[in-house]
Enzyme design. Sequence first.
Site, short mmCIF file in Angstrom:
data_model
loop_
_atom_site.label_atom_id
_atom_site.label_comp_id
_atom_site.label_asym_id
_atom_site.label_seq_id
_atom_site.Cartn_x
_atom_site.Cartn_y
_atom_site.Cartn_z
N GLY A 66 18.08 -31.43 -53.20
CA GLY A 66 17.30 -32.13 -54.22
C GLY A 66 15.91 -31.55 -54.32
N GLU A 118 18.29 -28.30 -48.78
CA GLU A 118 18.07 -27.22 -49.75
C GLU A 118 17.37 -27.85 -50.93
OE1 GLU A 118 18.46 -25.46 -53.23
OE2 GLU A 118 20.59 -25.90 -52.87
N CYS A 159 19.47 -24.54 -58.90
CA CYS A 159 18.36 -24.25 -58.00
C CYS A 159 18.07 -22.75 -57.98
CB CYS A 159 18.68 -24.73 -56.59
SG CYS A 159 19.01 -26.49 -56.47
#
Length: 542
Positions: A264, A292, A326
């Site tokens: 997140g 992460e 991400c």
Amino acid sequence: MNGFFNVPIPKNEPVLSYAPGSPERQAIKAQIAEMRATQLDIPMYIGGESVYTEHKKRLAPPHDHQHTLGYFSEGDELHVEQAIQAAMNAKELWENLAWEQRAAIFLKAADLLAGPYRAKINAATMLGQSKSVYQAEIDSACEIIDFLRFNVYYMSQIYSQQPESSPGIWNRMEYRPLEGFVFALTPFNFTAIAGNLPTSPAMMGNTVVWKPANTQIYSAHVLMEVFREAGVPDGVINLVFVEGPTAGKVIFAHRDFGGIHFTGGTRTFNYIWKTIGENIARYRSYPRIVGETGGKDFVIAHKSAHAKALATGLVRGAFEYQGQKCSAASRAYIPSNLWDEVKTYMLADLQEIKMGGVEDFSNFFNAVIDEKSFDSIVAYIEQARQTPGNEIIAGGKYDKSKGYFIEPTLIVSQDSQSITMCEEIFGPVLTIYIYHAENFEQTLELVDATSPYALTGAIFAQDRYAIDFATKKLRNSAGNFYINDKPTGAVVGQQPFGGARGSGTNDKAGSYLNLLRWVSARTIKETFVSPTDYKYPFLQAE
């Protein structure tokens, strides 16, 4: 039964094409139609119970937010406490179950997802998270299948790692699950991550409380259905739908909190770490903190780069799944000798790309996840539009009347420190900085120093000396580094994923390194014939 069991050697799940006329295309179209025509009432799963509440929240496709997919039951602190108790009640039986029995459950889950549930999990991801059929296939089918199969293999490798023994001694290493329970806090953008974060600790004998993002609950519900059918016992994975602070208030104050598996935002992870530190005296053991978080992922091109390959890498890397990865390319540094050619190719691609709902397979580009995300991304675009030295050369338009649609947006900035070059946007915005072709080394310094993150990055070059130099210079700038490829698309078993600095703990999902975080080793030394005299030989007289 006794034996040293060999697990099936994992191979990456083949990505289906969904080409016209293919059976998988027919199956997914039918599944989408069925799911759009049905409104679900989604419960939490605590112990063996399906838990419904009076607090219902609506689920809608991001690309068609007037349509209702169903409702989920929102819980409260009491439900979190019940989930923790269910996890602790299940712990003794689960951790004492033979490891090959745990392996069989998750191998079965992988086969269920590869076969009878493939269309259902992909359709749920397409509708609930606005992913194209291809993006759903590589995520909610192939990647979660790979996580399950490869993690079983890594588990067997870890258990087989044993110490040497001297004559008369037998040394053994026991890989115990953590004391207490593990909290899995999962994001919206990858169904595979949502599945991996609770299952990897569970595979190693832990019991789990799992809280998914609200915007991923539709596919999380299907994952839970698969886990239950595969034989995950009641209480091993408990699925709760509560607000983050509600979960945190109970979990991070609990004596039996054993660890968190998180993906997140960096700000959220920093707060979690701080809270755990403040409560450290409460816990039975030091909790494992695995996370992460964000990224401001870069592409740096050398003057020797292949312009068409660079343009394709930027379009795919920045705009697949609306930039909501991400790892998505968010800032690019392009040499002056290549820019005109690269710009021509990119603008041609963006002119051709279609945007719309996932049900139309000709759409490369779909909606961002929700209104909050839409508003945040739009604010960045408008700020860039009003900032001197910035030019929006493609996209920049948006509309949320039907769905949360934002065009793929290209910004060229004369300022290497402009906001969109530095801050994580998590949307379809790529900012490009043009540098003088002879200033490659100085630009590498810029790449390294501009962002607090270090998740993914890429170098495009044909000059091998330039590739070697950049690879070394950017050693700490990205946990996953790509040469002549986009900085997205890590494959389980091939590119273990994770970054450091502001991007997380770099515990590499999709490798044995991650699974090691969910065990606490115990060394056992057994002496076959015990000494009966305290005296050592050196004590004897001459």
